[in-house]
Scaffold this active site. Sequence first.
Site, PDB file in Angstrom:
ATOM      1  N   SER A 240       0.834  -1.215   0.000  1.00  0.00           N
ATOM      2  CA  SER A 240       0.000   0.000   0.000  1.00  0.00           C
ATOM      3  C   SER A 240       0.865   1.260   0.000  1.00  0.00           C
ATOM      4  O   SER A 240       0.619   2.193  -0.776  1.00  0.00           O
ATOM      5  CB  SER A 240      -0.971   0.004   1.182  1.00  0.00           C
ATOM      6  OG  SER A 240      -0.306  -0.221   2.396  1.00  0.00           O
ATOM      7  N   HIS A 270      -1.868  -8.889   1.985  1.00  0.00           N
ATOM      8  CA  HIS A 270      -1.565  -7.616   2.661  1.00  0.00           C
ATOM      9  C   HIS A 270      -2.696  -7.326   3.648  1.00  0.00           C
ATOM     10  O   HIS A 270      -2.885  -8.082   4.592  1.00  0.00           O
ATOM     11  CB  HIS A 270      -1.384  -6.542   1.578  1.00  0.00           C
ATOM     12  CG  HIS A 270      -0.794  -5.253   2.055  1.00  0.00           C
ATOM     13  ND1 HIS A 270      -0.122  -5.122   3.239  1.00  0.00           N
ATOM     14  CD2 HIS A 270      -0.776  -4.000   1.486  1.00  0.00           C
ATOM     15  CE1 HIS A 270       0.285  -3.865   3.386  1.00  0.00           C
ATOM     16  NE2 HIS A 270      -0.106  -3.164   2.333  1.00  0.00           N
ATOM     17  N   HIS A 316       6.082 -12.625   8.317  1.00  0.00           N
ATOM     18  CA  HIS A 316       6.293 -11.244   7.872  1.00  0.00           C
ATOM     19  C   HIS A 316       7.494 -11.179   6.946  1.00  0.00           C
ATOM     20  O   HIS A 316       8.454 -11.931   7.121  1.00  0.00           O
ATOM     21  CB  HIS A 316       6.514 -10.308   9.060  1.00  0.00           C
ATOM     22  CG  HIS A 316       6.239  -8.880   8.706  1.00  0.00           C
ATOM     23  ND1 HIS A 316       7.188  -8.056   8.148  1.00  0.00           N
ATOM     24  CD2 HIS A 316       5.100  -8.156   8.781  1.00  0.00           C
ATOM     25  CE1 HIS A 316       6.645  -6.884   7.911  1.00  0.00           C
ATOM     26  NE2 HIS A 316       5.383  -6.916   8.282  1.00  0.00           N
ATOM     27  N   ARG A 325       3.284  -4.410  17.122  1.00  0.00           N
ATOM     28  CA  ARG A 325       1.898  -3.956  16.939  1.00  0.00           C
ATOM     29  C   ARG A 325       0.948  -5.052  17.417  1.00  0.00           C
ATOM     30  O   ARG A 325      -0.135  -4.791  17.932  1.00  0.00           O
ATOM     31  CB  ARG A 325       1.640  -3.608  15.470  1.00  0.00           C
ATOM     32  CG  ARG A 325       2.539  -2.499  14.956  1.00  0.00           C
ATOM     33  CD  ARG A 325       2.407  -2.318  13.466  1.00  0.00           C
ATOM     34  NE  ARG A 325       2.715  -3.533  12.733  1.00  0.00           N
ATOM     35  CZ  ARG A 325       2.493  -3.706  11.430  1.00  0.00           C
ATOM     36  NH1 ARG A 325       1.958  -2.738  10.719  1.00  0.00           N
ATOM     37  NH2 ARG A 325       2.820  -4.846  10.847  1.00  0.00           N
ATOM     38  N   ASP A 371      -1.973  -8.516  12.204  1.00  0.00           N
ATOM     39  CA  ASP A 371      -3.332  -8.979  11.925  1.00  0.00           C
ATOM     40  C   ASP A 371      -3.778 -10.142  12.799  1.00  0.00           C
ATOM     41  O   ASP A 371      -4.956 -10.490  12.808  1.00  0.00           O
ATOM     42  CB  ASP A 371      -3.437  -9.410  10.463  1.00  0.00           C
ATOM     43  CG  ASP A 371      -3.222  -8.236   9.540  1.00  0.00           C
ATOM     44  OD1 ASP A 371      -3.654  -7.138   9.896  1.00  0.00           O
ATOM     45  OD2 ASP A 371      -2.613  -8.428   8.482  1.00  0.00           O
TER      46      ASP A 371
END
Length: 434
Positions: A240, A270, A316, A325, A371
């Site tokens: 992105s 993604h 990742h 995160r 995620d």
Amino acid sequence: MILHDKLNEIVPVWRERVRKLLKEHGNVKVNYFTIDQVYGGMRDVEVLVTDISYVDPATGIRFRGYTIPEVLDKLPKADGATMPYVGGLYYLLLTGEIPTTEQARAVEAEWQARAFVPVHVENVLRVMPDETHPMTLFAQGILALQTESQFVKRYSAGMKKDEYWIPTLEDSLNLIAKLPVLAAMIYCKKYSKCEMGQADPKLDWAGNFARRLGIANKEYEDLMRLYMILHSDHESGNVSAHTVHLVGSALSDAYLAFAAGMNGLAGPLHGLANQECLGWLLSVRERFGGVPTKEQLEQFANETLAAGKVIPGYGHAVLRTPDPRFVAQYEFGKKYFPEDELFRLAELVYQVVPGVLKAAGKAKNPWPNVDAISGTLQYHYGVREFDFYTVLFGVSRALGVTANLVWARALGLPIERPKSLTTAMLEEIAKRET
Ligand code: AMX
């Protein structure tokens, strides 16, 4: 069909040709990079520059040099909030400095003043079929907003190059201000759940976004602040961010560039992974009628791999440790609802899946990414429509990519135009070098 039949014949031949080239000569250098890198998505190729964030393989994302715990600690917070003003993060991303409370509030005030969404945007959404994916609606809504671009107006009036960053900043502030309203319109259209009234002038951008999703809950407002900060930026090479930079390099305005980036975010490798991740957790819960034992989960994870699928939320491209995160969101859940069934399941997955991936031996990073848990937290507070989760990610990602866009125009970065070669040329180079 003629094209299908012909391609069906030649695809296996080309696959074998490329496989052989990579196997035998993948490490041959073509000028600066290996054939493996040229063919392999430019992995690890250091050809982008950004000063806004950096992903350290060991410690994860740093925003302007600050780790996630430092950002959460140092940025100013509203009275009674446990998470910082997102306006403060935007100030940090753009300027490199930790803002005062007043400065963070000034950014928030800019957003409040710019949140109006013209009626034609809602009309564009309205005519789309009900089954349209929220990310498709999101990209369409952003494109519809492009009528507002100050950059386009100034450019056609003959703006000087060293002023490009000024309307880019204007467009960025307007875009960010309007995105929660657009996202809530999509939530309304798809699920008839939202609160579209006037924003509360006493509440910040993220708090109002939480309310617009119909959830008037202080904890959820804090989760929204956290979520918006964590997903904002992840250096320049992810799909992105890179897409926004690439499209912006053609002097496409912030709306056009951001809409393009959102189409990349909508891909399953993604941003769509957060929706897939929650789907996978729910399928575990359904199979076992609740939280399974470690052994049952191990078996389920192995079945996923044996079916040729990935385990969403794990792995990742850059990180080689649990994503900070993930850790920040995991700690949020642990603090507020450790007994939630889905949270306990996500926790068990965290204990089991890294071992399964290590044993399978393919993934370079067996640890959870952002995620793996984000959907679980949304689900807890009632945002259960998981095909909406990537829209939340997208609203947040606007912060990082527009900060980069402003700086790309400020520094006069040129149009991006890498050079390509043919497979025959690579084979020729390989022959010459060996
Ligand atoms: N489950 C199963 N296999 C995995 C895996 C996972 N979670 N993560 C990596 N692998 C496999 C890859 O598919 C690849 O297999 P292949 O050689 O047969 O193609 C092999 O391990 C090596 O991959 P890698 O170099 O470790 O990862 P990558 O840099 O190519 O891809 C990523 C990174 C995130 C796309 C990958 O780990 C993945 O598909 N994870 C699951 C989807 C996911 O969580 N995506 C979210 C990413 C974060 C985001 O952008 N939101």
